[in-house]
Design an enzyme around this catalytic site. Structure first.
Site, PDB file in Angstrom:
ATOM      1  N   GLU A 201      -0.824   9.778  -5.928  1.00  0.00           N
ATOM      2  CA  GLU A 201       0.345   8.924  -5.697  1.00  0.00           C
ATOM      3  C   GLU A 201       0.871   8.307  -6.986  1.00  0.00           C
ATOM      4  O   GLU A 201       2.087   8.176  -7.168  1.00  0.00           O
ATOM      5  CB  GLU A 201      -0.005   7.866  -4.651  1.00  0.00           C
ATOM      6  CG  GLU A 201      -0.129   8.459  -3.261  1.00  0.00           C
ATOM      7  CD  GLU A 201      -1.036   7.693  -2.310  1.00  0.00           C
ATOM      8  OE1 GLU A 201      -1.189   8.153  -1.165  1.00  0.00           O
ATOM      9  OE2 GLU A 201      -1.603   6.658  -2.706  1.00  0.00           O
TER      10      GLU A 201
ATOM     11  N   GLU B 251       0.864  -1.177   0.000  1.00  0.00           N
ATOM     12  CA  GLU B 251       0.000   0.000   0.000  1.00  0.00           C
ATOM     13  C   GLU B 251       0.903   1.230   0.000  1.00  0.00           C
ATOM     14  O   GLU B 251       1.599   1.501   0.976  1.00  0.00           O
ATOM     15  CB  GLU B 251      -0.937  -0.015   1.203  1.00  0.00           C
ATOM     16  CG  GLU B 251      -1.984   1.072   1.191  1.00  0.00           C
ATOM     17  CD  GLU B 251      -2.916   1.030  -0.030  1.00  0.00           C
ATOM     18  OE1 GLU B 251      -3.591   2.040  -0.277  1.00  0.00           O
ATOM     19  OE2 GLU B 251      -2.966   0.000  -0.748  1.00  0.00           O
TER      20      GLU B 251
ATOM     21  N   ASP C  13      -7.121   2.845   2.738  1.00  0.00           N
ATOM     22  CA  ASP C  13      -6.669   1.552   3.278  1.00  0.00           C
ATOM     23  C   ASP C  13      -7.802   0.531   3.251  1.00  0.00           C
ATOM     24  O   ASP C  13      -7.579  -0.658   2.982  1.00  0.00           O
ATOM     25  CB  ASP C  13      -6.169   1.726   4.720  1.00  0.00           C
ATOM     26  CG  ASP C  13      -5.031   2.724   4.820  1.00  0.00           C
ATOM     27  OD1 ASP C  13      -4.225   2.800   3.874  1.00  0.00           O
ATOM     28  OD2 ASP C  13      -4.951   3.438   5.834  1.00  0.00           O
TER      29      ASP C  13
END
Length: 461
Positions: free
Chosen positions: A298, A268, A441
């Site tokens: 990201e 992750e 998450d």
């Protein structure tokens, strides 16, 4: 469909490491933001925003980056490197909630609350305050070595006196919050959070030397591993160690976990401000992973580190689906991943190679479970039982859903996609979330766990 897939996934055993911390949460309002701006002056805040500090060394750095996050409505995380600022933060804010933070901690509690068969969580620092933030469920374990053997204890029974505690301060903001920066009136466009992430030398990302010989045993025991926290590595430490040292150890950890069987490992990814460190993490760890999860900001950071600056700039500037698909294809191929999962406010996407054992429909079901779990968490603030997936199922897909599907089909027509399986679904979007912490998450955990469950059902695990 979603319920049945969750039921299958709950039969899995998962290992997760490395980062846990205490999240001290502040629910921001316009008055609080205005007070901070007035304390330093709008001109000083605006000038520091132009400087765009990459880390927080003094209070003005914090205020400038906070106002920037609020103005764009994008979730952001900036490292706090000055330990002396603890006092300033504690004197300026009353924390509304203190709870489990850090990707590994959030993921462990989520899987445990969903009643997965077995959850093994590891963090190198386990102070009593941290240990007590793990849920007290019989399926949650922490690995220790006793008498030369691997022993699984509950985290609240395995804490160590004297271990350091990492505190991250999270500032939750709501769409519609308004304040003034001088003559400019700012209205926050989207709900999100701004994280002040503690980056101190005492907190490091590694596996204790005594436990490392037992990683193959853990890898053989579980169905998959979710690893995170590499953004907490420093480039250099005062004792002479550096990022290269800890990344070598991280690579060895993955290889040890995979030694006895081809364990599926999900990384992750989280934003890393330092381009140098970002590049090191990507080149050292991504090629050893089977699956990687990240958001659209990201993936732009990753592409920039790989030398695709023009494409990264397009993703940052325009957020076009076709650019994200192109970037995902590049990353999948260059890092030889099995699957790349990208989550944004409005959609979640899988990119795999055409020979992936799962069909596009099965991949779509995996993403459906992921967004439903995230909607449940956003609605409730946390998920405490598997039944709460019903809450997420009642949350509608976001209003841009049809537009997302249309742009995705256009992207597939423009780009060569025959060698890939590409799946996208609109997110179930909670209009007024109780909290946004841990939603990424939750998406990645739901996606990876359900992906593993379907692989296992096909005999591919």
């Amino acid at each position: 469909m979603v319920r049945e897939l969750l039921e299958k996934a709950r039969g899995l055993s998962i290992y997760t490491a490395y980062n846990t911390n205490v999240d001290a949460i502040v629910y921001l309002n316009g008055e609080t933001v205005q007070r901070l701006i007035d304390e330093f002056g709008a001109d000083a805040v605006r000038k520091r925003m132009e400087d765009y500090p990459r880390e927080i060394n003094e209070p003005l750095d914090f205020v400038a980056r906070l106002v920037h996050a609020l103005k764009t409505g994008k979730p952001m995380a900036v490292p706090l490197v000055n330990e002396e600022l603890h006092t300033w933060f504690d004197s300026h804010f009353r924390y509304d909630v203190e709870r489990m933070g850090g990707q590994a901690g959030i993921i462990a509690n989520l899987l445990s609350n969903l009643d997965f068969r077995e959850v093994i969580v590891y963090t190198p620092h386990l102070a009593k305050r941290q240990a007590e933030m793990f849920v007290r469920k019989p399926n949650l374990f922490y690995p220790v070595v006793e008498g030369g053997r691997l022993v699984l204890k509950h985290p609240w029974e395995a804490y160590r006196e004297g271990d350091p505690v990492k505190v991250n301060r999270i500032f939750e903001f709501r769409a519609g919050t308004a304040f003034k920066l001088g003559d400019e009136r700012i209205v926050v466009p989207f709900s999100g959070r701004f994280i002040v992430s503690a980056r101190f030398e005492s907190i490091r990302i590694y596996t204790e030397p005594g436990l490392r010989p037992f990683l193959p045993e853990i890898g053989e025991r579980v169905d998959g591993a979710i690893l995170s926290g590499y953004q907490g590595i420093n480039l250099r430490y005062s004792d002479g160690k550096d990022a290269n040292y800890y990344l070598r150890k991280a690579k060895e950890d993955i290889m040890l976990l995979k030694r006895e069987k081809d364990l599926k490992v999900h990384l992750e990814f989280a934003s890393i401000q330092s381009r140098e460190l970002r590049k090191k993490v990507i080149y050292n760890l991504f090629p050893l992973a089977d699956s990687v999860g990240m958001d659209e900001a990201e993936i732009a950071y990753v592409l920039s580190a790989l030398g695709y600056d023009e494409l990264a700039d397009r993703i940052f500037t325009y957020n076009r689906i076709e650019d994200t698909v192109l970037g995902g294809k590049i990353l999948l191929d260059e890092m030889n991943l099995d699957v790349l999962q990208i989550h944004t406010i409005y959609y979640i996407m899988y990119i795999t190679h055409a020979d992936n054992p799962l069909s596009e429909e099965e991949l779509r079901r995996s993403l459906e479970l992921a967004t439903t779990l995230a909607a449940s968490r956003a609605s409730l603030g946390d998920i405490t039982s598997p039944d709460q997936i019903e809450i997420g199922l009642r949350v509608p897909y976001n209003e841009r859903g049809e537009y997302v599907k249309l742009r995705f089909e256009e992207a597939k027509r423009k780009l060569r996609t025959k060698e890939y399986k590409l799946v996208i679904i609109p997110t179930r979007l909670v209009q007024n979330p109780v909290s946004t912490v841990g939603l990424g998450d939750t998406i990645s955990t739901g996606a990876f766990a359900s992906y593993l469950a379907m692989l296992k059902e096909k005999g591919e695990l």
